[in-house]
Design a protein around this motif. Structure first.
Motif, PDB file in Angstrom:
ATOM      1  N   LYS A 297       4.494   1.743   7.350  1.00 41.98           N
ATOM      2  CA  LYS A 297       5.501   2.333   7.415  1.00 41.98           C
ATOM      3  C   LYS A 297       5.931   1.511   9.476  1.00 41.98           C
ATOM      4  CE  LYS A 297       5.916   6.099   4.209  1.00 41.98           C
ATOM      5  NZ  LYS A 297       6.108   7.223   4.463  1.00 41.98           N
ATOM      6  N   TRP A 298       6.751   1.532   8.925  1.00 41.45           N
ATOM      7  CA  TRP A 298       7.797   1.379  10.654  1.00 41.45           C
ATOM      8  C   TRP A 298       8.670   1.634  10.769  1.00 41.45           C
ATOM      9  CZ3 TRP A 298      11.346  -1.680  11.528  1.00 41.45           C
ATOM     10  CH2 TRP A 298      12.316  -2.152  10.014  1.00 41.45           C
TER      11      TRP A 298
ATOM     12  N   LYS B 145      12.531 -15.604  11.118  1.00 38.58           N
ATOM     13  CA  LYS B 145      10.973 -15.317   9.937  1.00 38.58           C
ATOM     14  C   LYS B 145      10.084 -15.825  11.595  1.00 38.58           C
ATOM     15  CE  LYS B 145      12.025 -14.656   5.467  1.00 38.58           C
ATOM     16  NZ  LYS B 145      11.409 -14.542   4.018  1.00 38.58           N
TER      17      LYS B 145
ATOM     18  N   THR C 151      12.170  -6.516   9.699  1.00 39.68           N
ATOM     19  CA  THR C 151      10.688  -6.098   9.125  1.00 39.68           C
ATOM     20  C   THR C 151      10.194  -6.183   9.804  1.00 39.68           C
ATOM     21  OG1 THR C 151      11.091  -7.737   8.038  1.00 39.68           O
ATOM     22  CG2 THR C 151      11.753  -6.693   6.896  1.00 39.68           C
TER      23      THR C 151
ATOM     24  N   ASN D 229       3.740 -10.278  11.440  1.00 40.86           N
ATOM     25  CA  ASN D 229       5.261 -10.754  11.044  1.00 40.86           C
ATOM     26  C   ASN D 229       6.246 -10.054  11.268  1.00 40.86           C
ATOM     27  OD1 ASN D 229       3.256 -13.207   9.189  1.00 40.86           O
ATOM     28  ND2 ASN D 229       2.601 -11.525   8.738  1.00 40.86           N
TER      29      ASN D 229
ATOM     30  N   GLN E 146      -1.136  -6.503  10.252  1.00 40.40           N
ATOM     31  CA  GLN E 146      -2.364  -6.700   9.132  1.00 40.40           C
ATOM     32  C   GLN E 146      -3.915  -7.092   9.570  1.00 40.40           C
ATOM     33  OE1 GLN E 146      -1.939  -8.090   5.656  1.00 40.40           O
ATOM     34  NE2 GLN E 146      -1.332  -9.949   6.450  1.00 40.40           N
TER      35      GLN E 146
ATOM     36  N   SER F 227       5.324 -15.986  12.740  1.00 34.92           N
ATOM     37  CA  SER F 227       4.481 -14.702  12.621  1.00 34.92           C
ATOM     38  C   SER F 227       3.361 -15.222  14.106  1.00 34.92           C
ATOM     39  CB  SER F 227       3.965 -15.129  11.336  1.00 34.92           C
ATOM     40  OG  SER F 227       3.311 -15.934  11.220  1.00 34.92           O
TER      41      SER F 227
ATOM     42  N   GLY G  41       5.230  -6.268  10.433  1.00 34.94           N
ATOM     43  CA  GLY G  41       4.273  -6.069   9.344  1.00 34.94           C
ATOM     44  C   GLY G  41       3.153  -6.349  10.507  1.00 34.94           C
TER      45      GLY G  41
ATOM     46  N   VAL H  65       4.576   2.888  14.239  1.00 30.46           N
ATOM     47  CA  VAL H  65       4.230   2.453  13.287  1.00 30.46           C
ATOM     48  C   VAL H  65       3.398   3.095  12.504  1.00 30.46           C
ATOM     49  CG1 VAL H  65       4.451  -0.677  13.645  1.00 30.46           C
ATOM     50  CG2 VAL H  65       2.376   0.799  14.052  1.00 30.46           C
TER      51      VAL H  65
ATOM     52  N   ASN I 256      -3.443  -1.874   7.831  1.00 30.40           N
ATOM     53  CA  ASN I 256      -2.628  -2.420   7.715  1.00 30.40           C
ATOM     54  C   ASN I 256      -1.610  -1.482   8.324  1.00 30.40           C
ATOM     55  OD1 ASN I 256      -2.806  -4.457   5.408  1.00 30.40           O
ATOM     56  ND2 ASN I 256      -4.655  -3.304   4.651  1.00 30.40           N
TER      57      ASN I 256
END
Length: 235
Positions: free
Chosen positions: A139-140, A42, A155, A180, A159, A44, A157, A108, A136
């Motif tokens: 979907k991607w 992970k 995954t 992220n 925002q 970010s 993210g 996205v 925000n």
């Protein structure tokens, strides 16, 4: 392709041995295989902006933010790479993400909402702010890694928020953007030391987010100046 670690137990002899007098013994070996998922890596990156906003009483930035379609086109001006899905969502082809020798192109669906009067503001936005533009990712789709990674292994993210702050002597345009990424490493990357992978990933994400911030802010402020000129012309 999901990468799973395989745990083997020590070989265990099963069955009962025949009498010693027997010429041969029949031996069965049992091997227990247990698949356990690999913990995803992970990473970010979060970056903020705080620049002076030359606001006009005849063309407040709040009024400008209410035209979400215009604001979106200003933030993402590359028309061939984006189009509108509905009242609040747009599909965007983002800049490629390069990690070591892998390259992926995220597509996205971004939702843009304009909020006011402190209603449902993001946690880090003061409630006395009159208007907030919130972004925000809904979907991607990841393109370019079909041969080395399953969609479920990755995954993403994204925002962010943008708003005018009039609390000081001059109006400031403030905001933040956060990205992220979480993915199960392909087997070829498992050989790369974790500290090397993390340094490369952080550099890639920070550069991508910083580039997005500068492009968005510059394009948005330029379009807001056009908005002010349009108001002066019509008045």
């Amino acid at each position: 392709m999901a990468v799973n670690s395989t745990v083997f137990s020590c070989p265990k002899m099963l069955g009962r041995p025949r009498p010693v007098a027997a010429e041969k013994r029949s031996i069965r070996w049992g091997v227990r295989c247990q698949l356990s998922p690999v913990k995803p890596s992970k990473y970010s990156s979060k970056i903020s902006t705080d620049v002076q906003l030359h606001e006009s009483p005849q063309a407040l930035f709040d009024e400008y933010l209410e035209d979400k379609s215009r604001v979106f086109k200003a933030m993402f001006p590359d028309k061939p790479k984006s189009y509108r899905l509905n009242e609040e969502e747009w599909r965007i082809r983002m800049l490629p993400i390069k990690f070591l020798f892998l390259t992926a192109s995220p597509v996205v669906d971004m939702r843009i909402r304009c909020k006011s009067n402190g209603q449902d503001y993001p946690p880090d936005v003061p409630l006395d702010i009159t208007k907030v533009l919130e972004l925000n990712m809904m979907k991607w789709e990841l393109q370019g890694l079909d041969r080395v990674m399953e969609p479920s292994d990755f995954t993403l993210g994204v925002q962010g928020a943008l708003y005018p702050d009039r609390g000081g002597r001059h109006t400031r345009l403030k905001g933040r953007l956060e990205m992220n990424v979480s993915f199960v490493l392909p087997s070829v990357l498992m050989l790369v030391p974790e500290d090397v992978r993390r340094n490369v990933a952080n550099a890639v994400l920070n550069g991508l987010v910083d580039n997005m911030k500068h492009k968005v802010i510059e394009s948005l402020l330029a379009d807001y100046n056009r908005f002010k000129n349009e108001r002066r012309t019509h008045n």
